[in-house]
Scaffold this motif. Structure first.
Motif, PDB file in Angstrom:
ATOM      1  N   ALA A  36       1.434  38.614  50.858  1.00 37.73           N
ATOM      2  CA  ALA A  36       0.717  37.540  50.172  1.00 37.73           C
ATOM      3  C   ALA A  36      -0.108  38.089  49.024  1.00 37.73           C
ATOM      4  O   ALA A  36      -0.663  39.188  49.108  1.00 37.73           O
ATOM      5  CB  ALA A  36      -0.203  36.820  51.155  1.00 37.73           C
ATOM      6  N   TRP A  80      -0.706  34.730  60.355  1.00 39.08           N
ATOM      7  CA  TRP A  80      -0.551  34.146  59.014  1.00 39.08           C
ATOM      8  C   TRP A  80      -1.785  34.212  58.124  1.00 39.08           C
ATOM      9  O   TRP A  80      -1.679  33.978  56.922  1.00 39.08           O
ATOM     10  CB  TRP A  80      -0.077  32.705  59.132  1.00 39.08           C
ATOM     11  CG  TRP A  80       1.281  32.602  59.737  1.00 39.08           C
ATOM     12  CD1 TRP A  80       1.596  32.017  60.935  1.00 39.08           C
ATOM     13  CD2 TRP A  80       2.518  33.078  59.205  1.00 39.08           C
ATOM     14  NE1 TRP A  80       2.943  32.117  61.169  1.00 39.08           N
ATOM     15  CE2 TRP A  80       3.537  32.766  60.116  1.00 39.08           C
ATOM     16  CE3 TRP A  80       2.873  33.750  58.033  1.00 39.08           C
ATOM     17  CZ2 TRP A  80       4.871  33.085  59.910  1.00 39.08           C
ATOM     18  CZ3 TRP A  80       4.201  34.077  57.821  1.00 39.08           C
ATOM     19  CH2 TRP A  80       5.180  33.749  58.750  1.00 39.08           C
ATOM     20  N   PHE A 142       3.819  34.506  49.745  1.00 39.91           N
ATOM     21  CA  PHE A 142       3.057  33.322  49.341  1.00 39.91           C
ATOM     22  C   PHE A 142       1.775  33.734  48.629  1.00 39.91           C
ATOM     23  O   PHE A 142       1.405  34.904  48.617  1.00 39.91           O
ATOM     24  CB  PHE A 142       2.751  32.416  50.536  1.00 39.91           C
ATOM     25  CG  PHE A 142       1.857  33.008  51.594  1.00 39.91           C
ATOM     26  CD1 PHE A 142       0.486  32.767  51.584  1.00 39.91           C
ATOM     27  CD2 PHE A 142       2.389  33.776  52.617  1.00 39.91           C
ATOM     28  CE1 PHE A 142      -0.335  33.290  52.570  1.00 39.91           C
ATOM     29  CE2 PHE A 142       1.581  34.300  53.614  1.00 39.91           C
ATOM     30  CZ  PHE A 142       0.212  34.062  53.580  1.00 39.91           C
ATOM     31  N   SER A 144      -2.405  32.750  48.401  1.00 38.08           N
ATOM     32  CA  SER A 144      -3.449  32.088  49.172  1.00 38.08           C
ATOM     33  C   SER A 144      -4.806  32.267  48.505  1.00 38.08           C
ATOM     34  O   SER A 144      -5.021  33.215  47.751  1.00 38.08           O
ATOM     35  CB  SER A 144      -3.517  32.661  50.585  1.00 38.08           C
ATOM     36  OG  SER A 144      -4.476  31.962  51.349  1.00 38.08           O
ATOM     37  N   GLU A 152      -4.360  26.211  52.248  1.00 37.74           N
ATOM     38  CA  GLU A 152      -3.114  25.861  52.925  1.00 37.74           C
ATOM     39  C   GLU A 152      -2.160  25.133  51.982  1.00 37.74           C
ATOM     40  O   GLU A 152      -0.951  25.392  51.986  1.00 37.74           O
ATOM     41  CB  GLU A 152      -3.392  25.019  54.170  1.00 37.74           C
ATOM     42  CG  GLU A 152      -2.167  24.833  55.038  1.00 37.74           C
ATOM     43  CD  GLU A 152      -2.475  24.169  56.366  1.00 37.74           C
ATOM     44  OE1 GLU A 152      -1.509  23.721  57.022  1.00 37.74           O
ATOM     45  OE2 GLU A 152      -3.647  24.099  56.775  1.00 37.74           O
ATOM     46  N   GLU A 155      -0.686  27.758  49.694  1.00 36.41           N
ATOM     47  CA  GLU A 155       0.275  28.560  50.449  1.00 36.41           C
ATOM     48  C   GLU A 155       1.599  27.813  50.597  1.00 36.41           C
ATOM     49  O   GLU A 155       2.675  28.375  50.368  1.00 36.41           O
ATOM     50  CB  GLU A 155      -0.287  28.904  51.827  1.00 36.41           C
ATOM     51  CG  GLU A 155      -1.470  29.832  51.788  1.00 36.41           C
ATOM     52  CD  GLU A 155      -2.212  29.939  53.102  1.00 36.41           C
ATOM     53  OE1 GLU A 155      -3.185  30.709  53.146  1.00 36.41           O
ATOM     54  OE2 GLU A 155      -1.844  29.264  54.091  1.00 36.41           O
ATOM     55  N   VAL A 159       5.004  29.286  48.801  1.00 37.31           N
ATOM     56  CA  VAL A 159       5.986  29.966  49.649  1.00 37.31           C
ATOM     57  C   VAL A 159       7.412  29.607  49.243  1.00 37.31           C
ATOM     58  O   VAL A 159       8.304  30.464  49.226  1.00 37.31           O
ATOM     59  CB  VAL A 159       5.732  29.709  51.152  1.00 37.31           C
ATOM     60  CG1 VAL A 159       6.078  28.288  51.557  1.00 37.31           C
ATOM     61  CG2 VAL A 159       6.483  30.715  52.012  1.00 37.31           C
TER      62      VAL A 159
END
Length: 179
Positions: A36, A80, A142, A144, A152, A155, A159
């Motif tokens: 990420a 996650w 992803f 973040s 969220e 993300e 993704v």
């Protein structure tokens, strides 16, 4: 594309490849499952965070022994949440963050920057991953935000831009799993 975005694209591409190579070399004996790019709500701090199946298992075992992990929901969080990822503390993105701090209102470029990050991930050659016993197609990528309630959403949007489509459904359902 304006001069700022052109410059940031070059810096992200170079920083991403350098960071990935360093981290992949460090974890070549483990199986990377997630990578990420983290940022803050102003989009002026960038860093790379990576986790492996083995580091996740160690982290869950450590947290369980400390009484901080006793259910499947907490395990999903450790799996996650980029704040829990175990690799990436030596980021080449620091020079990018200094560049971003010098720009007024970087947040206005948020959508373009996410696309630039996705493009950099997508254009990173598979050879870089195979060199270190990894498979790019097996890694969830992803973007973040570490300090924002919109994390969220970011993300979930990002993704799909940079991850093998077969991995996206598991990621999208990461917090919806039955406990």
């Amino acid at each position: 594309m304006n001069a700022f975005l052109t410059e940031i694209e070059q810096r992200i591409r170079e920083g991403l490849v350098a960071d990935l190579e360093a981290i992949l070399a460090e974890v070549a004996h483990e199986k990377v499952y997630v990578c990420a790019v983290g940022t803050d709500s102003d989009f002026v701090t960038l860093f790379l965070a990576v986790n492996t199946e083995q580091s996740l298992a160690r982290h869950i075992a450590d947290m369980t022994s400390e009484g901080l992990c006793d259910d499947a929901e907490t395990e999903l969080y450790y799996k996650w949440a980029i704040s829990e990822f175990q690799y990436g503390e030596h980021s080449h993105f620091n020079h990018i963050s200094r560049f971003l701090y010098a720009e007024d209102n970087v947040y206005q470029y948020k959508d373009e920057m996410v696309k630039i990050i996705a493009k950099a991930v997508n254009e990173t050659k598979d050879d870089l991953f195979t060199k270190y016993n990894q498979t790019k197609e097996d890694i969830t990528f992803f973007v973040s935000m570490t300090d924002d309630e919109l994390a969220e959403e970011l993300e979930n949007e990002s993704v799909a831009l940079m991850t093998n489509p077969e991995l996206v459904p598991e990621f999208m359902a990461r917090y919806d799993a039955e406990i």
